[in-house]
Design an enzyme around this catalytic site. Sequence first.
Site, PDB file in Angstrom:
ATOM      1  N   LYS A  19     -10.032 -12.789  12.971  1.00 49.48           N
ATOM      2  CA  LYS A  19      -9.766 -11.471  12.361  1.00 49.48           C
ATOM      3  C   LYS A  19     -10.974 -11.117  11.514  1.00 49.48           C
ATOM      4  CE  LYS A  19      -6.530  -9.507   8.920  1.00 49.48           C
ATOM      5  NZ  LYS A  19      -6.276  -8.160   9.414  1.00 49.48           N
ATOM      6  N   THR A  22     -10.120  -5.405   8.363  1.00 48.07           N
ATOM      7  CA  THR A  22      -8.801  -5.025   7.862  1.00 48.07           C
ATOM      8  C   THR A  22      -8.801  -3.514   7.717  1.00 48.07           C
ATOM      9  OG1 THR A  22      -7.110  -5.394   6.171  1.00 48.07           O
ATOM     10  CG2 THR A  22      -9.411  -5.364   5.418  1.00 48.07           C
ATOM     11  N   GLU A  72      -8.834  -7.355  15.073  1.00 52.62           N
ATOM     12  CA  GLU A  72      -7.655  -7.794  14.294  1.00 52.62           C
ATOM     13  C   GLU A  72      -6.921  -8.942  14.983  1.00 52.62           C
ATOM     14  OE1 GLU A  72      -6.110  -6.947  11.513  1.00 52.62           O
ATOM     15  OE2 GLU A  72      -6.691  -4.910  10.953  1.00 52.62           O
TER      16      GLU A  72
HETATM   17  C1  LIG Z   1      -1.821  -5.541  -0.511  1.00 59.94           C
HETATM   18  C2  LIG Z   1      -2.071  -6.164   0.778  1.00 59.94           C
HETATM   19  O1  LIG Z   1      -2.289  -7.346   0.844  1.00 59.94           O
HETATM   20  N1  LIG Z   1      -2.070  -5.303   1.841  1.00 59.94           N
HETATM   21  C3  LIG Z   1      -2.403  -5.615   3.135  1.00 59.94           C
HETATM   22  C4  LIG Z   1      -2.632  -4.542   3.975  1.00 59.94           C
HETATM   23  C5  LIG Z   1      -3.020  -4.785   5.258  1.00 59.94           C
HETATM   24  N2  LIG Z   1      -3.155  -6.068   5.692  1.00 59.94           N
HETATM   25  C6  LIG Z   1      -3.587  -6.310   7.064  1.00 59.94           C
HETATM   26  O2  LIG Z   1      -4.712  -5.523   7.404  1.00 59.94           O
HETATM   27  C7  LIG Z   1      -4.614  -5.092   8.764  1.00 59.94           C
HETATM   28  C8  LIG Z   1      -4.507  -3.623   8.927  1.00 59.94           C
HETATM   29  O3  LIG Z   1      -3.729  -3.024   7.994  1.00 59.94           O
HETATM   30  C9  LIG Z   1      -3.454  -5.772   9.320  1.00 59.94           C
HETATM   31  O4  LIG Z   1      -3.871  -6.989   9.817  1.00 59.94           O
HETATM   32  C10 LIG Z   1      -2.604  -5.886   8.053  1.00 59.94           C
HETATM   33  O5  LIG Z   1      -1.590  -6.754   8.138  1.00 59.94           O
HETATM   34  C11 LIG Z   1      -2.907  -7.146   4.853  1.00 59.94           C
HETATM   35  O6  LIG Z   1      -3.009  -8.331   5.244  1.00 59.94           O
HETATM   36  N3  LIG Z   1      -2.538  -6.906   3.576  1.00 59.94           N
END
Ligand SMILES: CC(=O)Nc1ccn([C@@H]2O[C@H](CO)[C@@H](O)[C@H]2O)c(=O)n1
Length: 106
Positions: A19, A22, A72
Amino acid sequence: MKKMTFFTRFVDDILAERKTITIRDTSEAHLHAGDVLDVSTLEEGRWFCRLEVLSVTETKLADLSPLHAAQENMALPELKALIQEIYPEQELFYVIQFCLLSEPKS
Ligand SMILES: CC(=O)Nc1ccn([C@@H]2O[C@H](CO)[C@@H](O)[C@H]2O)c(=O)n1
């Protein structure tokens, strides 16, 4: 140092460099290429690595591509569904590309 959190379920993919992006909303639009981030889990606040921001690119949900999904380590429908779950009703996002920084040798 600036900080970022990830859901715990993404720790393994980040540490294995599967990954490499983000996708976040405007609350994380203050990040810039060259920033080094202290990174921990959202759920437990457990520190797990440092990342360097390589680029920050404004993107609309509709413009997400299979390349974003590959970065991702997901399929595109899965990624879009996840973003809509985390950020309901939002259309404008920032693709934050990063690289894993190795630990200093001690
Ligand atoms: C506060 C906090 O931690 N928020 C988030 C927000 C997003 N994400 C990841 O980013 C990518 C796109 O959104 C996906 O892989 C999501 O799951 C995360 O891990 N944590």
